[in-house]
Design an enzyme around this catalytic site. Structure first.
Site, PDB file in Angstrom:
ATOM      1  N   SER A 125       3.837  -0.426  -4.388  1.00  0.00           N
ATOM      2  CA  SER A 125       3.083  -0.561  -3.147  1.00  0.00           C
ATOM      3  C   SER A 125       2.203   0.677  -3.073  1.00  0.00           C
ATOM      4  CB  SER A 125       4.011  -0.658  -1.931  1.00  0.00           C
ATOM      5  OG  SER A 125       3.252  -0.715  -0.737  1.00  0.00           O
ATOM      6  N   LYS A 171       4.975  -2.553   7.920  1.00  0.00           N
ATOM      7  CA  LYS A 171       5.310  -1.270   7.299  1.00  0.00           C
ATOM      8  C   LYS A 171       5.472  -0.201   8.365  1.00  0.00           C
ATOM      9  CE  LYS A 171       3.153   2.589   5.074  1.00  0.00           C
ATOM     10  NZ  LYS A 171       1.969   3.172   4.471  1.00  0.00           N
ATOM     11  N   GLU A 228       9.795   8.184   3.263  1.00  0.00           N
ATOM     12  CA  GLU A 228       9.177   8.893   2.137  1.00  0.00           C
ATOM     13  C   GLU A 228       9.738  10.306   2.024  1.00  0.00           C
ATOM     14  OE1 GLU A 228       4.865  10.400   0.371  1.00  0.00           O
ATOM     15  OE2 GLU A 228       4.903   9.045   2.087  1.00  0.00           O
ATOM     16  N   SER A 272       3.335   5.746  -4.400  1.00  0.00           N
ATOM     17  CA  SER A 272       2.878   6.651  -5.468  1.00  0.00           C
ATOM     18  C   SER A 272       2.956   8.113  -5.043  1.00  0.00           C
ATOM     19  CB  SER A 272       1.455   6.302  -5.898  1.00  0.00           C
ATOM     20  OG  SER A 272       0.571   6.295  -4.783  1.00  0.00           O
ATOM     21  N   GLY A 273       2.747   8.387  -3.759  1.00  0.00           N
ATOM     22  CA  GLY A 273       3.005   9.711  -3.212  1.00  0.00           C
ATOM     23  C   GLY A 273       2.205  10.856  -3.789  1.00  0.00           C
ATOM     24  N   GLY A 274       1.002  10.601  -4.264  1.00  0.00           N
ATOM     25  CA  GLY A 274       0.171  11.685  -4.782  1.00  0.00           C
ATOM     26  C   GLY A 274       0.221  11.847  -6.288  1.00  0.00           C
TER      27      GLY A 274
END
Length: 393
Positions: A331, A180, A222, A304-306
């Site tokens: 993920s 990653k 992201e 998910s980013g928060g």
């Protein structure tokens, strides 16, 4: 060493190869009478293995557990339950996660921090062996973090290409089979053309190096939630970013069948006044992916980013209400771990309860990958948002 292979592509395929035309010029090798051209496409020693690894991670009802937080970030998580940031405490928490019985039913891959890849349980069993027994593929975070990008609008670039080949070879030897690399794009900061190009090029170079060393690269630009922009603005930026990413992936001869993507969902900025339903987020996100991602890519593993645990699961479920060209899954880091950490509290007597909490979240997202999730009975904790402005790993 990489060997040359030949793949025949028709004209409609050329849009994925650097957006360049393959019309033959005078003096070049002749086209066949069917309008097809034989083109050299990189085929390395690991190509077959890479394709198989990616397919095994992108299996129905399973996704990725991301526990690759840096020691500093893991320390913040531990501090939230009153624990010191020591190797012993980090090992204890990750042991709880990685030795959860039955985890492989819902999880196909686990992204580890370098420390964890080389660690063992307190009983001396390698963590990678714990994962293998559950048929979970070990992965590894290989980037070296974000630093300021000179000449940009207060944006960042991701470092870590120096020495990546030799590190990747060692990670493969230790048992890792995918990698990653996380870079970020900020909408409030532009994003500038420089920042987008740097992000895309860095991801492409990392992906090529990873594949040369047997690791399936997760490609993760992201697009941060920070900002008050609309969902339409996010869509516009996401389409531009992924267009650049695939352009440079093609330029670097990356094998698309041997990669996985880790995109942000297309949502409004965290500070935007209008929230959107899971159905709207799914529509925008799938529209972006269908416009930019070739079907050769086996898996889309969302970050998910928060978002709250429940939000992330609801949005994923909405995206799986009809068939997609790729495996659409998860993920997640915080969206799988938040309740686990608060249940465990660093106490040995709470390990079983913490593992049960992990299985609850893993199963919920497994059902979402299959399009069968219901939010009925979700806890209050699962509904709490986890967005942190300017969040760093």
């Amino acid at each position: 060493m990489a060997s040359a292979g030949l793949v025949k592509l028709n004209a409609s395929s050329s849009q994925w190869i650097g957006q360049q035309s393959f019309t033959q010029q005078h003096g070049s090798s002749p086209r066949s009478r069917f309008g097809r051209v034989a083109l050299p496409i990189r085929a390395g020693a690991y190509t077959d293995e890479l394709v198989q690894t990616a397919k095994s991670i992108a299996t129905p009802g399973r996704g990725i557990l991301a526990i690759d937080e840096s020691n500093a970030t893991c320390g913040k998580r531990l501090a939230s339950i009153g624990l010191d940031n020591t190797e012993t405490n980090r090992q204890a928490y990750r042991q709880l996660l990685l030795t959860t019985p039955g985890l492989g039913e819902y999880i196909s891959g686990a992204i580890l921090f370098e420390e964890t890849l080389f660690q063992s349980t307190t009983d001396g069993k390698k963590f990678v062996d714990c994962l293998r027994e559950e048929k979970i593929m070990p992965g590894i975070k290989v980037d070296k973090g974000l630093v300021p990008l000179p000449g940009s609008n207060n944006e960042s670039w991701c470092q870590g290409l120096d020495g990546l080949a030799s590190r990747s070879a060692e990670y493969y030897k230790q048992g890792a089979r995918f990698a990653k690399w996380r870079t970020v794009v900020s909408i409030p900061c532009g994003p500038s053309a420089l920042a987008v190009k740097e992000a895309a090029w860095g991801l492409a170079r990392y992906a090529a190096i990873s594949q040369d060393n047997g690791l399936v690269p997760i490609v993760e630009p992201e697009i941060l939630l920070d900002g008050d922009h609309s969902i339409d603005r996010t869509l516009e930026v996401a389409e531009h970013v992924w267009s650049e990413v695939f352009y440079y992936l093609a330029q670097n001869n990356v094998v698309f069948e041997g990669i996985l993507l880790k995109p942000s969902m297309v949502t409004p900025g965290a500070e935007h006044k209008e929230k959107q339903s899971p159905e709207t987020i799914a529509k925008y996100t799938l529209t972006m992916l269908k416009r930019r991602v070739p079907p050769a890519v086996p898996g889309i593993m969302f970050l998910s980013g928060g978002q709250s645990e429940m939000e992330a699961t609801l949005n994923l479920n909405a995206m799986n209400q009809s068939p997609n060209p790729w495996h659409v899954s998860f993920s997640y880091a915080r969206a799988l771990q938040n309740t686990v950490l608060k249940t465990w509290q660093g106490r040995p007597e709470n390990i079983a309860a913490g593992q049960k909490a992990l299985l609850v979240r893993a199963k919920a997202n497994s059902l979402a990958q299959l399009g069968r999730y219901s939010a009925e009975g979700e806890s209050d904790e699962a509904q709490k948002g986890m967005f942190v402005k300017g969040y760093t790993y």
